[in-house]
Scaffold this motif. Structure first.
Motif, PDB file in Angstrom:
ATOM      1  N   LEU A  20       0.824  -1.212   0.000  1.00 52.68           N
ATOM      2  CA  LEU A  20       0.000   0.000   0.000  1.00 52.68           C
ATOM      3  C   LEU A  20       0.854   1.258   0.000  1.00 52.68           C
ATOM      4  N   LEU A  23       2.200   1.681  -3.499  1.00 57.54           N
ATOM      5  CA  LEU A  23       1.173   1.796  -4.531  1.00 57.54           C
ATOM      6  C   LEU A  23       0.988   3.234  -5.004  1.00 57.54           C
ATOM      7  N   GLY A  24       0.972   4.168  -4.072  1.00 52.62           N
ATOM      8  CA  GLY A  24       0.748   5.561  -4.435  1.00 52.62           C
ATOM      9  C   GLY A  24       2.009   6.353  -4.685  1.00 52.62           C
ATOM     10  N   THR A  29      -0.933   6.694  -0.356  1.00 52.60           N
ATOM     11  CA  THR A  29      -2.125   5.908  -0.665  1.00 52.60           C
ATOM     12  C   THR A  29      -3.187   6.157   0.395  1.00 52.60           C
ATOM     13  N   LEU A  31      -6.508   4.324   1.677  1.00 51.42           N
ATOM     14  CA  LEU A  31      -7.288   3.096   1.623  1.00 51.42           C
ATOM     15  C   LEU A  31      -8.632   3.395   2.275  1.00 51.42           C
ATOM     16  N   ARG A  57       3.008   7.041   4.379  1.00 53.42           N
ATOM     17  CA  ARG A  57       2.330   7.285   3.107  1.00 53.42           C
ATOM     18  C   ARG A  57       1.043   6.487   2.946  1.00 53.42           C
ATOM     19  N   VAL A  58       0.539   5.884   4.009  1.00 53.31           N
ATOM     20  CA  VAL A  58      -0.722   5.141   3.948  1.00 53.31           C
ATOM     21  C   VAL A  58      -1.688   5.749   4.961  1.00 53.31           C
TER      22      VAL A  58
END
Length: 197
Positions: A20, A23-24, A29, A31, A57-58
């Protein structure tokens, strides 16, 4: 396959967090998870690990109906635990204002409801989005018997909530719903076989 060992679960959860985060890219990211009131213990464990990871970053944004989360459910413990450690912020979302409720009904019904029916749907749903959408859909279904009847999905939800009430609370709710008129404390006491206190 066989259930993962504790070490395997930790590795799996770490891999999900790493995925995750990557991913961004540099932007990060978000979620978004809905209906967390239905999540099981494994999902709660995963969310706990995601919250504990230091990867910035999540961002996990979760929504749940607090009326359907009881104290012994895994989600209840997760929210309390993470809030105590300032790892989660809990925001209560109230009912929609009437203007927004009307707009949602219009969107859910393709603006095909006459104004009187729309106002009945808005009044009956009390600003709860799931109820607004279900009632708007039911009101536009011309083949449905009793078009002003509560849609089946909502009736089942209400039945589940009443059945989950402890002790005499469920009987009390049934009595109030069946009365179809103002109910006094004296009447409720008689229904429940209790003296007024």
């Amino acid at each position: 396959g066989p259930a993962p060992t504790d070490q395997g679960r930790r590795l799996l959860f770490a891999a999900v967090g790493h995925f995750l985060a990557r991913l961004g890219g540099r932007a990060g990211t978000v979620l978004i998870l809905d209906d967390l009131q239905w999540c099981d213990a494994d999902t709660v464990d995963l969310l706990t690990e995601l919250a504990r990871q230091t990867e910035p970053r999540v961002l996990v944004l979760g929504a749940f109906r607090d009326t359907e989360v009881v104290d012994d459910q895994p989600l209840s413990g997760l929210v309390a635990d993470l809030a105590d450690r300032a790892l989660v912020a809990v925001r209560e979302v109230g009912p929609l204002p009437v203007r927004d409720a009307r707009r949602l009904v219009d969107l859910a019904s393709d603006a095909t409801l006459d104004p009187g029916r729309r106002e009945r749907v808005v009044a009956r749903a009390g600003g709860v989005p799931a109820f607004l959408i279900a009632c708007a859909g039911g009101a536009t279904n011309e083949n449905a018997p009793g078009r002003d009847a509560l849609p089946r999905c909502l009736a089942q939800s209400v039945r589940r909530r009443v059945a989950a009430q402890p002790g005499a609370a469920g009987a009390l709710l049934v009595a109030v719903a069946a009365a179809r008129c103002p109910v006094t404390v004296e009447i409720l006491g008689r229904v429940l076989g209790m003296a007024e206190s």
